[in-house]
Scaffold this motif. Structure first.
Motif, PDB file in Angstrom:
ATOM      1  N   LEU A 496       6.312  -2.086   7.619  1.00  0.00           N
ATOM      2  CA  LEU A 496       6.132  -1.389   8.893  1.00  0.00           C
ATOM      3  C   LEU A 496       6.639  -2.231  10.057  1.00  0.00           C
ATOM      4  O   LEU A 496       7.379  -1.758  10.924  1.00  0.00           O
ATOM      5  N   LEU A 497       6.246  -3.509  10.068  1.00  0.00           N
ATOM      6  CA  LEU A 497       6.505  -4.361  11.212  1.00  0.00           C
ATOM      7  C   LEU A 497       7.906  -4.959  11.222  1.00  0.00           C
ATOM      8  O   LEU A 497       8.279  -5.644  12.167  1.00  0.00           O
ATOM      9  N   LYS A 498       8.690  -4.649  10.195  1.00  0.00           N
ATOM     10  CA  LYS A 498      10.103  -5.023  10.221  1.00  0.00           C
ATOM     11  C   LYS A 498      10.887  -4.116  11.158  1.00  0.00           C
ATOM     12  O   LYS A 498      11.994  -4.446  11.575  1.00  0.00           O
ATOM     13  N   ASN A 499      10.314  -2.959  11.493  1.00  0.00           N
ATOM     14  CA  ASN A 499      10.971  -1.992  12.384  1.00  0.00           C
ATOM     15  C   ASN A 499       9.988  -1.501  13.438  1.00  0.00           C
ATOM     16  O   ASN A 499       9.680  -0.307  13.516  1.00  0.00           O
ATOM     17  N   LYS A 506       6.261   8.096   8.442  1.00  0.00           N
ATOM     18  CA  LYS A 506       5.329   7.915   7.323  1.00  0.00           C
ATOM     19  C   LYS A 506       4.240   6.893   7.641  1.00  0.00           C
ATOM     20  O   LYS A 506       3.235   6.804   6.928  1.00  0.00           O
ATOM     21  N   TYR A 507       4.446   6.121   8.706  1.00  0.00           N
ATOM     22  CA  TYR A 507       3.444   5.133   9.111  1.00  0.00           C
ATOM     23  C   TYR A 507       2.740   5.524  10.413  1.00  0.00           C
ATOM     24  O   TYR A 507       2.146   4.686  11.085  1.00  0.00           O
ATOM     25  N   GLN A 508       2.810   6.770  10.786  1.00  0.00           N
ATOM     26  CA  GLN A 508       2.272   7.226  12.065  1.00  0.00           C
ATOM     27  C   GLN A 508       0.800   6.858  12.242  1.00  0.00           C
ATOM     28  O   GLN A 508       0.330   6.662  13.367  1.00  0.00           O
TER      29      GLN A 508
END
Length: 531
Positions: A496-499, A506-508
């Motif tokens: 998630l935290l790479k972007n 999908k990570y909302q």
């Protein structure tokens, strides 16, 4: 051929130990806590873990070092980066340095739980590989030099999260369990308990700190002070030419510039370091030593994540620039014996605040999507930061949603778009509501002066206002799962935290305010220095 030879051949690790080759070593090689004189480091061997296990590694950092994914999942990788085996040709060591802690001179400190395995070279870049939590060193004082799983997860995830936010930082290659138990008193309240031991491999061009220079200056060891200053210039500020006292003035200027850049980035994303002691300040302007850090949930300049700092809040969010300057004064004092002239140092320090304020305002313009400079911008930003404190307002969500506003929106429509950022919308009434209506009126008027389109402005704003940051409760959820041997959330958060600036539908679920259960929970609100 030994396992070491096989691994070095597979991973193509080229050792280039510049620091330990060119700077003076501690002649005493006994691993007992002591005062160390006239030495930049002490040789030390990592404590052998009983049953090391790889939990997670960063593919990007591995590739940066020339290590393939296959190699990173080998037993040799696990053994080396847990401290069980040594790289051939390497001789691990820990650095000596001093520092000011919470504004008070602490004397010699040093790498109390950090051991540098080696400096390695790949594609003409040199990286220092450092194990955190690998056992005692001569600088461990009364501690054991070990680390626990929860703090290691936080450091591993945060190092990579900060990098992808565009914040200068050390990196993290790997996260290992040691198989050993470590005794820790989480909140320093007399209730110690055993926890799982862990080791993180940190990576940076150098781990030198302001305190490296303070140590030798305090010891009046000008020979070693000059040696480490010249080494720093030679390898990390090679644009500084010549061999005069002016070099050390230029060194302070370069460090001040990099430090200021780092602090502006912290303020941009809402990051609070929590322990800005001079021994935790990188000479390269990197975020270093992830302990009780945190991101602002609600915009609160007085917030600090550090329980030790609860009373005086020295390291609060709104004070980070001032502390950076205070720390630079200590570095200037340390360098002064090499210069013997105060005026050029004072000029650098006196200019720091005004330069910071200018860069801060420009950063805030970017967050607001303002590409031109107008006189009223300072006032617009000031009123905004005041409004954000009228009721709990999530900083990350507010600025991200702000990018959705269009020039032709009404004040009511603009307000509706950012309502999600309020923790208690019922408090946004009367004077608080009026204050927001006034600000949005001014902001919409200001947007009318911009020639950039709404679509293009949103693109620009989304590049500086992250949608996802590593909130403390997210780390805590990953820690609690990992303690049950479920490491899936570590991987999910890492991906998630790479972007952090991308939508990632999908990570909302992670684009949300801090849940109520996390408000006072240990590990999800304030943390101790053992965190």
């Amino acid at each position: 051929m030994t396992n070491f030879d096989i691994m070095q051949n597979k991973m193509k690790l080229k050792i280039n130990n510049r620091f330990s080759t060119e700077l003076p070593a501690d002649p005493d090689q006994t691993n007992v806590t002591r005062q160390v004189k006239n030495a930049c480091f002490s040789y030390v061997t990592p404590q052998i873990p009983s049953n090391p296990q790889l939990i997670h590694f960063s593919e990007e950092v591995a590739a940066m070092l020339g290590i393939s994914n296959e190699d990173a999942q080998s037993s040799e990788f696990t053994n080396v980066f847990s401290g069980k085996e040594l790289l051939p040709g390497s001789r691990p060591y820990s650095m000596s340095y001093a520092g000011h802690q919470f504004g008070n001179w602490a004397g010699q400190l040093g790498d109390g739980r950090a051991i540098i395995l080696a400096e390695v070279e790949n594609k003409e870049q040199v990286y220092t590989l450092q194990l955190k939590g690998a056992g005692m060193t001569p600088y461990s004082r009364r501690a054991d030099g070990l680390a626990v799983l929860r703090s290691s997860i936080r450091e591993h995830l945060c190092s990579e999260a900060m990098f992808h936010l565009g914040v200068p930082t050390t990196r993290s290659l790997s996260l290992m369990l040691t198989g050993d138990q470590v005794l820790r008193d989480v909140m320093y309240d007399g209730n110690p308990a055993y926890e799982k031991g862990a080791v993180v491999c940190r990576v940076a061009p150098s781990f030198m700190r302001f305190g490296n220079f303070e140590l030798f200056s305090s010891q009046k060891d000008l020979i070693t002070l000059k040696a480490i200053a010249d080494f720093t210039i030679k390898y990390h500020f090679s644009e500084i030419k010549g061999n005069t006292a002016a070099n050390y003035v230029a060194l302070l200027q370069a460090v001040a510039n990099k430090t200021r850049e780092m602090i502006v980035h912290w303020q941009r994303v809402g990051f609070v370091h929590g322990v800005m002691n001079t021994d935790n300040m990188s000479i390269l302007g990197l975020t270093i030593d992830y302990g009780p850090y945190g991101w602002l949930e609600d915009y609160n300049p007085n917030w600090t994540p550090n329980t030790t700092d609860r009373e005086h809040r020295r390291y609060r969010f709104g004070n980070q620039a001032e502390i950076a300057l205070w720390n630079l004064y200590q570095l200037a004092n340390a360098l002064y014996p090499l210069i013997q002239e105060a005026a050029p140092l004072e000029a650098i320090l006196e200019a720091f605040q005004s330069q910071y304020e200018e860069e801060y305002i420009n950063m805030m313009r970017n967050k607001l999507g303002l590409s031109t400079i107008e006189e009223e911008d300072n006032q617009l930003i000031h009123i905004l930061t005041e409004n954000l404190q009228l009721t709990e307002t999530d900083m990350t969500i507010f600025f991200r949603k702000l990018g959705q506003i269009k020039k032709e929106d009404s004040v009511e429509e603009a307000f509706e778009l950012i309502k999600e950022s309020f923790y208690k919308i019922e408090e946004v009434v009367d004077k608080t509501y009026d204050a927001w209506m006034y600000w949005f009126t001014q902001y919409l008027n200001r947007l009318q002066q911009e020639s950039i389109s709404d679509v293009d402005r949103k693109v620009v704003m989304d590049q500086v206002n992250p949608k996802y940051v590593l909130r403390n409760y997210m780390s805590q959820l990953a820690i609690e799962a990992a303690e049950k041997e479920d490491y899936s959330l570590i991987e999910e958060l890492h991906l998630l935290l790479k972007n952090p600036y991308q939508e990632q539908d999908k990570y909302q679920k992670w684009f949300a305010k801090r849940p109520d259960w996390a408000r006072e929970k240990i590990g999800s609100s304030m943390l101790s220095c053992s965190s």
